[in-house]
Design an enzyme around this catalytic site. Structure first.
Site, PDB file in Angstrom:
ATOM      1  N   LEU A   1       0.835  -1.202   0.000  1.00  0.00           N
ATOM      2  CA  LEU A   1       0.000   0.000   0.000  1.00  0.00           C
ATOM      3  C   LEU A   1       0.876   1.260   0.000  1.00  0.00           C
ATOM      4  O   LEU A   1       2.025   1.227   0.440  1.00  0.00           O
ATOM      5  CB  LEU A   1      -0.926  -0.033   1.211  1.00  0.00           C
ATOM      6  CG  LEU A   1      -1.896  -1.244   1.231  1.00  0.00           C
ATOM      7  CD1 LEU A   1      -2.529  -1.431   2.592  1.00  0.00           C
ATOM      8  CD2 LEU A   1      -2.959  -1.089   0.147  1.00  0.00           C
ATOM      9  N   PRO A   2       0.329   2.393  -0.460  1.00  0.00           N
ATOM     10  CA  PRO A   2       1.181   3.545  -0.775  1.00  0.00           C
ATOM     11  C   PRO A   2       1.670   4.394   0.390  1.00  0.00           C
ATOM     12  O   PRO A   2       2.737   4.993   0.298  1.00  0.00           O
ATOM     13  CB  PRO A   2       0.295   4.373  -1.713  1.00  0.00           C
ATOM     14  CG  PRO A   2      -1.097   4.018  -1.326  1.00  0.00           C
ATOM     15  CD  PRO A   2      -1.044   2.570  -0.944  1.00  0.00           C
TER      16      PRO A   2
ATOM     17  N   LYS B   1      14.906  -0.011   5.445  1.00  0.00           N
ATOM     18  CA  LYS B   1      14.372   0.421   4.148  1.00  0.00           C
ATOM     19  C   LYS B   1      14.555   1.925   3.957  1.00  0.00           C
ATOM     20  O   LYS B   1      14.915   2.386   2.865  1.00  0.00           O
ATOM     21  CB  LYS B   1      12.887   0.054   4.047  1.00  0.00           C
ATOM     22  CG  LYS B   1      12.198   0.569   2.770  1.00  0.00           C
ATOM     23  CD  LYS B   1      12.795  -0.056   1.512  1.00  0.00           C
ATOM     24  CE  LYS B   1      12.293   0.615   0.240  1.00  0.00           C
ATOM     25  NZ  LYS B   1      10.855   0.537   0.045  1.00  0.00           N
TER      26      LYS B   1
ATOM     27  N   THR C   1       6.251   0.661   2.522  1.00  0.00           N
ATOM     28  CA  THR C   1       7.206   1.494   3.246  1.00  0.00           C
ATOM     29  C   THR C   1       6.415   2.479   4.090  1.00  0.00           C
ATOM     30  O   THR C   1       5.795   3.397   3.565  1.00  0.00           O
ATOM     31  CB  THR C   1       8.142   2.244   2.282  1.00  0.00           C
ATOM     32  OG1 THR C   1       8.861   1.298   1.489  1.00  0.00           O
ATOM     33  CG2 THR C   1       9.139   3.101   3.050  1.00  0.00           C
TER      34      THR C   1
END
Length: 302
Positions: free
Chosen positions: A70-71, A173, A98
């Site tokens: 998901l964004p 990340k 992220t």
């Protein structure tokens, strides 16, 4: 029952990254339930062998393992709360998004209240890596659940377990992404400088890649997406800027200075303001070109 032995697998979020990752899970022989607001994205995965769950609630009623791609942190948390409110048979959630460590730890807490474990596993490698199953996956989560999903994660790329606690993979990340963004920014600046001085763009790339200036920007992003003037790497400037912001916020929380990181954020912010949130991240070179009064163009672009 899927051939992989999983009782049920769900995938939520079929965007530029989620769709090819879901397809690679299907390629393992797993039966995959999918859910997304984009009916076209769902239909594309159904054509590849997935099953349309119909709704997130229906997916949770049948999927023991649920992948998320998901964004934004806000969307991830909203979906996590919805899963926790009707957990069905869900035993674990694997978050490929992220979000940053704070949101991921919040997600772990939300899910734990409903007895659901979280595997924090953001990915790196872009759309091309997702399509090839050649991503780098940073994973953090409790051992029994990690071991359960590792065979599926391996279908997406190389898996590196960084910790047991969700949130730690997000830190890794963010470190990766800000390094990648910084390399694109400085290589773009340097290449525009060279173009202004009259150097050939393709020759500059050849020299950088033969020497100590070699980066992911010089080996991939600039020769493949900038020099041909396609600017179609597939990652929006707004999402890249979100990742940079999350990295700088975490650095500030930890008491670490990021002088270069803040400069990178400035260039990405200018690009977003000038070209819009959906511009490709490789388009950060456009403002630099405009200021220099020159254009970086490879031979293949004509």
């Amino acid at each position: 029952m899927a051939e992989t032995g999983f009782a049920g697998i769900g995938f939520v979020g079929l965007g530029n990254m989620g769709r090819p990752m879901a397809a690679n899970i299907i390629a393992t022989g797993a039966s995959l339930l999918v859910n997304d607001r984009d009916a076209g994205a769902v239909a594309a995965l159904v054509a590849q062998g997935a099953e349309d769950a119909g709704s997130l609630k229906a997916l949770c009623a049948r999927a023991e393992t649920v992948f998320l791609s998901l964004p934004t942190p806000e969307v991830v948390l909203a979906v996590g709360r919805e899963i926790a409110s009707h957990p069905g048979v869900v035993a674990r959630v694997v978050d490929l998004s992220t979000t940053g460590p704070k949101a991921e730890m919040d997600l772990a807490e939300v899910l734990a209240a409903s007895g659901i474990a979280l595997i924090d596993s953001p990915v790196s490698g872009g759309v091309a890596g997702a399509k090839k199953g050649a991503l780098a996956l940073m994973a953090a989560g409790p051992s029994p659940h990690f071991e359960r999903v590792e065979p599926l994660l391996l279908a997406l790329g190389k898996v590196i377990r960084v910790a047991n606690e969700p949130g730690k993979a997000q830190v890794m990340k963010l470190i990766n992404n800000i390094c990648s963004a910084a390399s694109l920014a400085i290589t773009s600046e340097a290449m525009v400088m060279g173009a202004k001085a009259g150097l050939d763009a393709d020759v500059m790339i050849e020299v950088l890649n033969a020497g100590s200036g070699r980066t992911s920007a010089s080996t991939d992003k600039i020769p493949r997406f900038v020099l041909p003037r396609g600017f179609d790497f597939g990652f929006a400037i707004a999402l890249s800027l979100k990742d940079i912001r999350l990295a700088l916020e975490e650095a500030e929380r930890l008491g670490c200075q990021m002088l270069v990181g803040n400069a990178v954020r400035t260039l990405f912010s200018i690009t977003k303001a000038q070209l819009g949130p959906d511009a490709d991240m490789t388009e950060i070179i456009r403002p630099l070109e405009a200021w220099a009064g020159t254009e970086l163009r490879g031979k293949a672009a004509g």
